[in-house]
Design an enzyme around this catalytic site. Structure first.
Site, PDB file in Angstrom:
ATOM      1  N   GLU A  63      61.635  11.665  55.849  1.00 20.00           N
ATOM      2  CA  GLU A  63      61.673  12.216  57.210  1.00 20.00           C
ATOM      3  C   GLU A  63      61.887  11.139  58.264  1.00 20.00           C
ATOM      4  OE1 GLU A  63      58.863  15.116  60.032  1.00 20.00           O
ATOM      5  OE2 GLU A  63      58.081  14.325  58.149  1.00 20.00           O
ATOM      6  N   GLU A  72      56.262  23.633  62.719  1.00 19.13           N
ATOM      7  CA  GLU A  72      55.361  22.487  62.827  1.00 19.13           C
ATOM      8  C   GLU A  72      55.139  22.185  64.308  1.00 19.13           C
ATOM      9  OE1 GLU A  72      54.960  18.476  60.166  1.00 19.13           O
ATOM     10  OE2 GLU A  72      56.522  18.468  61.690  1.00 19.13           O
TER      11      GLU A  72
END
Length: 273
Positions: free
Chosen positions: A155, A256
């Site tokens: 990520e 998220e």
């Protein structure tokens, strides 16, 4: 197209955190979701007691939701840490100790995506030394993921909130993805495209999608600025997700984002049911 054509899951490490961990899967199910994802839930313990693992597994199964994503141990998250795998010494060892535990837990619930946060730069340590260690640990994680039929996610975060994290652009994260795949020959390392983080870096999101959709294994969203629900900021998230779908991405989209000053159960009014 639009939001109604997406498969959303809920990140239980940022939403429903007003509830104890074991109550969150059922709360997500009650809010209408069939899938959830998690950061590593035991911040101080890469190898928790089996009873704790079993209790969380039972809570997820009882709620009737699918675990679709799990982070490896990443240090204090939320908090000052951004992963452990590139941090020499004890943190790297803790990451390695966690690899088979996280993979085993994921496998027990049919979870096929494991996210490995790279870790911050450490003062006094050569970045090149950290990168060598990171590649070693990511290769170990990729092999563990492969054994359970999972992908390894890498990520990019954002520089304003994670100034010591080296992967703060899509190209930087994808470069690591490519290096891991070259090192292992497995081809199961994939890019985690978090549109919030990339927007905070000022990246051209349509160009990122065009360039890297084929290497993307998971997508996460929050609006920007603020990291709130879609509609609380200025990101054209519906359009961006449509573009991703047209580019061939058909996986889960992780929610998220922060619910704001309201219970998490009330933070999904943007999503038509």
């Amino acid at each position: 197209m639009g939001f109604a054509d997406q498969r959303f899951n809920v990140n239980l490490s940022i939403l429903f955190t007003e509830l104890p961990l074991l109550e969150r899967p059922a709360a997500a199910a009650a809010a209408g979701f069939t899938a959830v994802e998690l950061w590593w839930p035991w911040v101080d313990s890469p190898v928790p007691e089996q009873a704790e693992l079993d209790a969380l597994k039972h809570a997820i199964e009882e709620a009737g939701v699918q675990l679709t994503g799990l982070n490896f141990y990443a240090g204090r998250l939320p908090g000052p840490d951004r992963g452990a795998l590139s941090v020499p010494g004890e943190e790297s060892e803790r990451f390695r100790a966690n690899i088979d535990v996280a993979a085993g837990f994921a496998a027990s619930l049919g979870c096929t995506a494991l996210n490995a946060l790279y870790g911050n730069r450490v003062e006094g340590v050569d970045p090149a030394e950290q990168d060598v260690l990171a590649l070693e640990n990511l290769a170990l994680a990729a092999r563990a993921a492969d054994r359970i039929g999972a992908v390894l996610l890498i990520e990019a975060l954002n520089r304003p909130e994670s100034p010591l994290y080296p992967l703060v652009s899509a190209p930087a994260a994808v470069e690591v993805v490519d290096k891991v795949n070259e090192a292992t020959g497995l081809g199961n390392a994939r890019f985690l495209m978090d549109l919030y983080h990339l927007s905070m870096n000022g990246e051209d999101l349509p160009a990122v999608i065009e360039g890297f959709a084929a290497k993307t294994g998971h997508v996460q969203i929050a609006d920007s600025p603020g990291r709130g629900a879609p509609g609380t900021g200025s990101l054209p998230l519906e359009d961006l997700l449509d573009q991703l779908k047209k580019a061939g991405y058909d996986g889960w989209v992780g929610l998220e984002y922060k619910p704001g000053d309201r219970p998490s159960a009330e933070a999904f009014d943007w999503l038509a049911r």
